[in-house]
Design an enzyme around this catalytic site. Structure first.
Site, PDB file in Angstrom:
ATOM      1  N   CYS A  98       0.172  -1.357   8.907  1.00  0.00           N
ATOM      2  CA  CYS A  98       1.614  -1.179   8.674  1.00  0.00           C
ATOM      3  C   CYS A  98       2.183  -0.023   9.516  1.00  0.00           C
ATOM      4  O   CYS A  98       2.183  -0.105  10.727  1.00  0.00           O
ATOM      5  CB  CYS A  98       1.885  -1.008   7.182  1.00  0.00           C
ATOM      6  SG  CYS A  98       3.620  -1.388   6.742  1.00  0.00           S
ATOM      7  N   HIS A 125       0.261  -6.327   4.994  1.00  0.00           N
ATOM      8  CA  HIS A 125      -0.596  -5.750   3.959  1.00  0.00           C
ATOM      9  C   HIS A 125      -1.542  -6.774   3.342  1.00  0.00           C
ATOM     10  O   HIS A 125      -1.441  -7.088   2.150  1.00  0.00           O
ATOM     11  CB  HIS A 125       0.270  -5.126   2.863  1.00  0.00           C
ATOM     12  CG  HIS A 125       0.917  -3.841   3.255  1.00  0.00           C
ATOM     13  ND1 HIS A 125       0.232  -2.652   3.376  1.00  0.00           N
ATOM     14  CD2 HIS A 125       2.207  -3.564   3.570  1.00  0.00           C
ATOM     15  CE1 HIS A 125       1.067  -1.690   3.736  1.00  0.00           C
ATOM     16  NE2 HIS A 125       2.264  -2.212   3.862  1.00  0.00           N
ATOM     17  N   GLU A 173      -4.412  -6.139   2.488  1.00  0.00           N
ATOM     18  CA  GLU A 173      -5.251  -5.426   1.517  1.00  0.00           C
ATOM     19  C   GLU A 173      -4.614  -5.329   0.132  1.00  0.00           C
ATOM     20  O   GLU A 173      -5.273  -4.928  -0.838  1.00  0.00           O
ATOM     21  CB  GLU A 173      -5.556  -4.007   2.032  1.00  0.00           C
ATOM     22  CG  GLU A 173      -4.487  -2.956   1.787  1.00  0.00           C
ATOM     23  CD  GLU A 173      -3.270  -3.042   2.714  1.00  0.00           C
ATOM     24  OE1 GLU A 173      -2.369  -2.204   2.583  1.00  0.00           O
ATOM     25  OE2 GLU A 173      -3.243  -3.954   3.574  1.00  0.00           O
TER      26      GLU A 173
END
Length: 315
Positions: free
Chosen positions: A142, A235, A237
């Site tokens: 990011c 994102h 994750e």
């Protein structure tokens, strides 16, 4: 093989409950093996949650991984207990003489600031330069990905009229890339940012390749081979409820935030979201770690040195 983390790290209980093999420091030292050394420079406010998210991914591979938690020396986190930081984190200045097989740099909620306005910008630039001599492969996420392509390639970030927020469809553009092995043609990825990088700003001579892209939110994953870096602008994750937590937090703060795109069933925030990206996250992390394992020198002191091209047999 398990992931090696400090014995008392809060993430340990969560990972063990999920079936991730976890090895404590006291057990790891008895194994005659060199684990892959992965550093995590955690810039997110909720550091404990982010530690768990990253450890979950790097700990799901068949290799033993030693995870080192790193923080900025000149920045004092406001949302993580000082005792946790003192117990589990090392300042970058304290690890800069060491070498890592892989290094991950997370995002940070500073994207609406100009890069030079971020209090730790100068230190982060030194970290990015250091990865070129002390890290075999680096993964940025990011805002850190935006910072890296700005630092190394001069790419700007552009403010969005409204926040890119939700779960968006992406297309895999280079299925033959070792990072994309096993991926379907399209995938769903959480996005949460107020800025973007644009395809048109990628310098033609940069050597970078867009591996995955969204028609709505632009480039998602950039391979930067000249710097041994992989840049993820979104994102993968994230936990199932990460976007929901951000949404309700902003609503409680009085911000006019939209319901995250294609996240809640029927766009109803009262319903629990469905995780459609977990498998993609594990696959990408596994591919990245496999590339490290296949190419990193066994001797840590050689990390960061130029790799000599192989000579074909019989020449």
């Amino acid at each position: 093989m398990p992931i090696r983390i400090p014995d008392n790290l809060p993430a340990r209980g969560v990972l063990e409950a999920e079936g991730v093999m976890v090895m404590g420091e006291t057990d790891a030292i008895r194994q005659d093996i060199r684990p892959l050394r992965i550093g995590l420079l955690n810039l997110m406010p909720n550091k404990i949650r982010t530690e768990t998210q990253i450890a979950r991914l790097v700990g799901a591979t068949p290799l033993q991984v030693e995870l080192t938690l790193v923080c900025m020396g000149g920045h004092v986190p406001r949302h993580t207990p000082a005792g946790h930081m003192a117990s589990f984190y090392r300042a970058w200045e304290d690890v800069r003489a060491e070498r890592f097989d892989g290094f991950i740099i997370t995002g940070a909620p500073v994207e609406r600031l100009a890069f030079h306005e971020v209090t730790y910008w100068d230190e982060l630039r030194r970290v990015l330069d250091w990865t070129q001599t002390h890290v075999h492969r680096c993964f940025t996420i990011c805002w850190a990905a935006q910072a890296a392509v700005h630092h190394f390639h001069g790419m700007p970030k552009h403010a969005l009229e409204r926040k890119a927020f939700g779960v968006y469809d992406h297309r895999v553009l280079v299925p033959a890339s070792p990072y994309m092995l096993g991926f379907a043609d399209d995938l769903s990825i959480p996005v949460s940012r107020w800025t973007e990088v644009r395809r048109a700003d990628i310098p033609p001579a940069s050597g970078m390749t867009i591996l995955a892209e969204s028609a709505h939110t632009g480039p998602c994953l950039l391979d930067d081979p000249d710097h041994r870096m992989l840049h993820m602008f979104n994102h993968l994750e994230y936990d199932t409820t990460s976007l929901a937590d951000e949404y309700f937090r902003d609503r409680e703060a009085g911000l006019a935030v939209p319901v995250p795109h294609r996240y809640f069933p029927d766009d109803n925030p009262a319903r629990r979201p469905v995780n459609r990206w977990r498998g993609h996250a594990h696959l990408l992390a596994g591919n990245w770690i496999n590339q490290i394992y296949q190419t990193a020198p066994f001797d840590l002191s050689r990390i960061g040195q130029p790799v000599m091209p192989s000579v074909p047999a019989g020449t």
